[in-house]
Write a protein that holds these residues in place. Structure first.
Motif, mmCIF file in Angstrom:
data_model
loop_
_atom_site.group_PDB
_atom_site.id
_atom_site.type_symbol
_atom_site.label_atom_id
_atom_site.label_comp_id
_atom_site.label_asym_id
_atom_site.label_seq_id
_atom_site.Cartn_x
_atom_site.Cartn_y
_atom_site.Cartn_z
ATOM 1 N N ARG A 257 24.862 -88.347 53.448
ATOM 2 C CA ARG A 257 24.575 -87.957 54.826
ATOM 3 C C ARG A 257 23.959 -89.133 55.581
ATOM 4 O O ARG A 257 22.751 -89.346 55.525
ATOM 5 N N ASP B 147 18.623 -80.917 51.327
ATOM 6 C CA ASP B 147 19.020 -79.999 52.389
ATOM 7 C C ASP B 147 17.979 -80.017 53.502
ATOM 8 O O ASP B 147 18.300 -80.178 54.680
ATOM 9 N N ASP C 63 18.109 -82.072 57.583
ATOM 10 C CA ASP C 63 17.961 -81.421 58.894
ATOM 11 C C ASP C 63 16.832 -82.101 59.670
ATOM 12 O O ASP C 63 16.945 -82.326 60.877
ATOM 13 N N ILE D 15 26.728 -81.476 58.834
ATOM 14 C CA ILE D 15 25.605 -80.858 58.095
ATOM 15 C C ILE D 15 25.121 -79.585 58.783
ATOM 16 O O ILE D 15 24.378 -78.820 58.202
HETATM 17 MN MN MN Z 1 21.393 -77.465 55.377
#
Ligand code: MN
Ligand code: NAD
Ligand code: IPM
Length: 365
Positions: A106, A247, A251, A285
């Motif tokens: 990411r 995760d 964000d 994402i």
């Molecule tokens: Mn997520």
């Protein structure tokens, strides 16, 4: 080149950003003389509605036979009841597991035009160029037992956080290899002061580091890492971490770019496609954004940049990948911005300008 791209639009804004991205991929195919076969398959809530299964066998099979997979988003209030027997998100976990894509990349690189769209000060984020390597097919998302039951008149629940040494080792290698082609720094994030899995993680990452003497290794505890991401975001290069920490932190990190809608990802594993490249899964994402679904205003950039990663990693089309990235860059520079970025362009308008910039930059094949 002839390539098969299995497309999984999913729910909410998923179909909107996938449709936009398909038009971009078609424009690339036309400009560069490729043939991309793109077929849609159900996943998530829509697959529960149609097949009582968040990942129908036929979808998984199509993905396993494709050169790469492009996914929108799954989930939404319709399928959110705490006692629902089936959840859209199970489909997402199953496709990741089914494709064996254990490394979720990411990247975070704020666009100069969007420095003021971020809640952080522009001077703090101007130099940010980092990439998360999130472990994607193990950890607390998959560990067993995972269940809810009633005991002594009280409801109970358990999730299991488990890692094997090999799962840590393979992703650590990927992080160090990536870093050695970038700024030669790896930050490994764990909770080794509390968690046994994190102590295993830290030990294995430290061992792997010895094979990459040119790369500097930093260990951070996840709580401190969440703080340093805001305090010194430009100090990072490659950040490697377990599934759930990755995760949450990504964000958080998305706000360095101004919006979650900008964030792309590539998930890779050991399986190769007919082109001898990793058969990856590519997805923004962000989620299905039920609050804006159906309005036609979703930011398509995260998905379109995911398609650029698809061309780069799964098809080896570096020039085409860069062409998409440049077209997105120019579109943002022109101030063509969706509402999440402070503008008023809708999905179609943004996509149209991206395709125009692509065409303007393309030398006919
Ligand atoms: Mn997520
Ligand atoms: P979300 O990412 O869907 O939305 C969070 C906020 O960001 C919302 O205000 C939304 O409008 C905004 N946003 C997200 N993507 C955007 C885009 N492309 N353009 C403009 N604004 C955008 O997260 P959530 O609301 O916590 O979750 C909604 C559902 O999505 C849940 O069911 C969740 O499980 C699911 N989800 C799916 C994925 C996935 O499929 N990969 C990822 C995250 C969440
Ligand atoms: C993501 C999402 C998913 C995750 C959910 C929807 C299962 O939040 O891709 O970041 O937690 O991996």
């Amino acid at each position: 080149m002839k390539a098969t791209i299995a497309c999984l639009p999913g729910d909410g804004i998923g179909p909107e950003v996938i449709e936009a991205t398909q038009t971009v991929l078609k424009a690339v195919a036309e400009a560069y003389g490729h043939s991309f076969e793109m077929e849609n398959y159900p996943i998530g809530g829509i697959a529960i509605d149609q097949f009582q299964n968040p990942l129908p066998d036929s979808t998984l099979e199509a993905c396993q036979n494709a050169d790469a997979v492009l996914l929108g988003a799954v989930g939404g209030p319709k399928w959110d009841a705490p006692d629902a027997p089936m959840r859209p998100e199970q489909g997402l976990l199953a496709i990741r597991k089914g494709l064996g894509v254990y490394a979720n990349l990411r990247p975070v690189k704020p666009h100069p035009r969007l420095l003021h769209a971020s809640p952080l000060k522009a001077e703090k984020i101007a130099e940010v160029d980092l990439i998360f390597v999130r472990e994607l097919t193990s950890g607390i998302y998959f560990g067993q037992p995972k269940k809810r039951w009633v005991e002594e008149g009280e409801e109970r629940a358990v999730d299991t956080l488990a890692y094997r040494e090999g799962e840590v080792r393979r992703i650590a290698h990927l992080a160090f290899q990536l870093a050695s082609q970038r700024k030669c720094k790896v930050t490994s994030i764990d909770k080794a002061n509390i968690l046994e899995t994190s102590r295993l993680w830290r030990k294995v990452v430290s061992e792997v580091a010895k094979e990459y003497p040119d790369v500097t290794l930093e260990h951070l505890l996840v709580d401190a890492a969440a703080m340093y991401l805001l305090q010194r975001p430009a100090s990072f290069d490659v950040l490697v971490t377990e599934n759930m920490f990755g995760d949450i932190l990504t964000d958080e990190a998305s706000m360095l770019t101004g919006s979650m809608g900008n964030m792309a990802s590539a998930s890779l594993g050991d399986y190769q496609n007919q082109h001898g490249k990793p058969r990856g899964l590519y997805e923004p994402i962000h989620g299905s954004a039920p609050d804006i679904a159906g309005k036609g205003i979703a930011n398509p950039v995260g998905t379109i940049l995911s398609a650029a990663l698809l061309l780069r990693y799964s098809l080896g089309l570096e020039q085409e990948a860069q062409a998409i990235e440049r077209a997105v860059d120019e579109t943002l520079s022109l101030g063509i911005l969706s509402p999440d970025l402070g503008g008023s362009a809708n999905t179609a308008a943004m996509t149209r300008v991206i395709i125009e910039r692509l065409a303007a930059a393309t030398v006919p094949a």
